[in-house]
Design a protein around this motif. Structure first.
Motif, PDB file in Angstrom:
ATOM      1  N   ASP A  67      44.414  49.014 -27.601  1.00 42.43           N
ATOM      2  CA  ASP A  67      44.991  48.764 -28.268  1.00 42.43           C
ATOM      3  C   ASP A  67      46.246  49.385 -27.047  1.00 42.43           C
ATOM      4  OD1 ASP A  67      44.302  50.964 -29.406  1.00 42.43           O
ATOM      5  OD2 ASP A  67      45.615  50.266 -31.517  1.00 42.43           O
ATOM      6  N   ILE A  68      46.414  50.608 -27.226  1.00 36.77           N
ATOM      7  CA  ILE A  68      46.852  51.556 -26.695  1.00 36.77           C
ATOM      8  C   ILE A  68      47.821  50.553 -25.431  1.00 36.77           C
ATOM      9  CG2 ILE A  68      47.331  53.969 -24.759  1.00 36.77           C
ATOM     10  CD1 ILE A  68      45.259  55.329 -26.734  1.00 36.77           C
ATOM     11  N   ALA A  69      46.614  50.181 -24.516  1.00 40.33           N
ATOM     12  CA  ALA A  69      47.169  49.220 -23.129  1.00 40.33           C
ATOM     13  C   ALA A  69      48.013  48.364 -23.747  1.00 40.33           C
ATOM     14  CB  ALA A  69      45.729  49.257 -22.487  1.00 40.33           C
ATOM     15  N   VAL A  70      47.656  47.032 -24.176  1.00 38.10           N
ATOM     16  CA  VAL A  70      48.206  46.117 -24.888  1.00 38.10           C
ATOM     17  C   VAL A  70      49.484  46.241 -25.588  1.00 38.10           C
ATOM     18  CG1 VAL A  70      48.078  43.940 -26.505  1.00 38.10           C
ATOM     19  CG2 VAL A  70      45.852  45.302 -25.293  1.00 38.10           C
ATOM     20  N   GLN A  71      49.840  47.366 -25.917  1.00 32.14           N
ATOM     21  CA  GLN A  71      51.307  48.017 -26.725  1.00 32.14           C
ATOM     22  C   GLN A  71      52.257  48.459 -25.865  1.00 32.14           C
ATOM     23  OE1 GLN A  71      49.387  50.576 -29.507  1.00 32.14           O
ATOM     24  NE2 GLN A  71      48.621  49.394 -30.693  1.00 32.14           N
ATOM     25  N   GLN A  72      51.748  48.610 -24.740  1.00 31.73           N
ATOM     26  CA  GLN A  72      52.584  49.396 -23.264  1.00 31.73           C
ATOM     27  C   GLN A  72      53.442  48.333 -22.902  1.00 31.73           C
ATOM     28  OE1 GLN A  72      50.298  52.844 -21.388  1.00 31.73           O
ATOM     29  NE2 GLN A  72      50.744  54.079 -23.021  1.00 31.73           N
ATOM     30  N   PHE A  73      51.614  47.348 -22.435  1.00 31.65           N
ATOM     31  CA  PHE A  73      52.430  46.460 -21.779  1.00 31.65           C
ATOM     32  C   PHE A  73      53.430  45.777 -22.568  1.00 31.65           C
ATOM     33  CE2 PHE A  73      52.427  41.555 -21.715  1.00 31.65           C
ATOM     34  CZ  PHE A  73      53.071  41.216 -19.896  1.00 31.65           C
TER      35      PHE A  73
END
Length: 218
Positions: A67-73
């Motif tokens: 979810d960290i990657a998705v939110q950063q995107f």
């Protein structure tokens, strides 16, 4: 695959590229897509390639464990989004883009309705040998006949580097996909001079290959 989540938590994401992959630009036309078509990006991270695909007028569907990657995107590309639970996944949805957060292997065909193409820049080579056939089998199960796949791989002496990314040869690509996909090799170049981490480890060679696959069997 839980190791990848811990890498995002500790920000050890050396594989993430800040520039759009040149092979995607060069071979995009091989996917034979029209404006508004839908493309699937497995194990997508926060790849800027997805934003490029949006700018090309495509609808994008990704899947990512972190979810960290998705939110950063969404944050880094200044895109608004909503969040909802869909089956065993969490869906982050913005204008023209959906990213399912969760295990790739829980993704179902109904999550990829109308997908016309797949872009695999670093999914197959992120998985060790024990998982690669399972990955290909599941991808085959959830995409429709005639869907095209733009696949990028690396090959090098695996005994000289632990990975990931892992070495995947043309022989293995043919073995993994040969039963259900037509396979065309678009490029295969030696490029170790642009891979400093491999040079430092004394790796003998690095080959970079690009393939266009098309699913021919259900």
């Amino acid at each position: 695959m839980t190791d990848w989540y811990s890498r995002w938590e500790s920000n050890k994401i050396g594989w993430h590229a800040d520039q759009v992959n040149q092979n995607l630009i060069d071979y995009f036309s091989k996917l034979d897509l029209d404006n508004g078509d839908k493309i699937f990006v497995p194990l997508c991270g926060k790849s800027v390639d997805m934003f490029y695909l949006l700018q090309r007028g495509l609808r994008v569907v990704g899947v990512e464990m972190s979810d960290i990657a998705v939110q950063q995107f969404f944050s880094e590309n200044k895109l608004e989004y909503s969040v909802a639970k869909v089956d065993d996944l969490i869906l982050y949805e913005g204008d023209g883009i959906q990213i399912f957060c969760g295990d790739f292997f829980t993704l179902k065909a109904n999550h990829l309705v109308d997908v016309k193409a797949v872009y695999d820049r670093a999914s197959l080579i992120a998985l060790d040998k024990a998982l690669r056939q399972k990955y290909v089998n599941h991808l085959n199960d959830i995409i429709s006949k005639d869907v095209r796949v733009l696949l990028l791989t690396l090959n090098y002496p695996q005994h000289q580097w632990v990975g990931p990314p892992y070495a995947v040869s043309k022989l293995e690509v043919d073995s993994l996909y040969g039963g259900s996909f037509q396979c065309q090799e678009l490029q295969n170049i030696s490029d170790i001079e642009n891979e400093p981490m491999f040079l430092l480890q004394g790796v003998d060679f690095v080959e970079k290959a690009v393939y266009c696959l098309q699913k021919v069997r259900m």
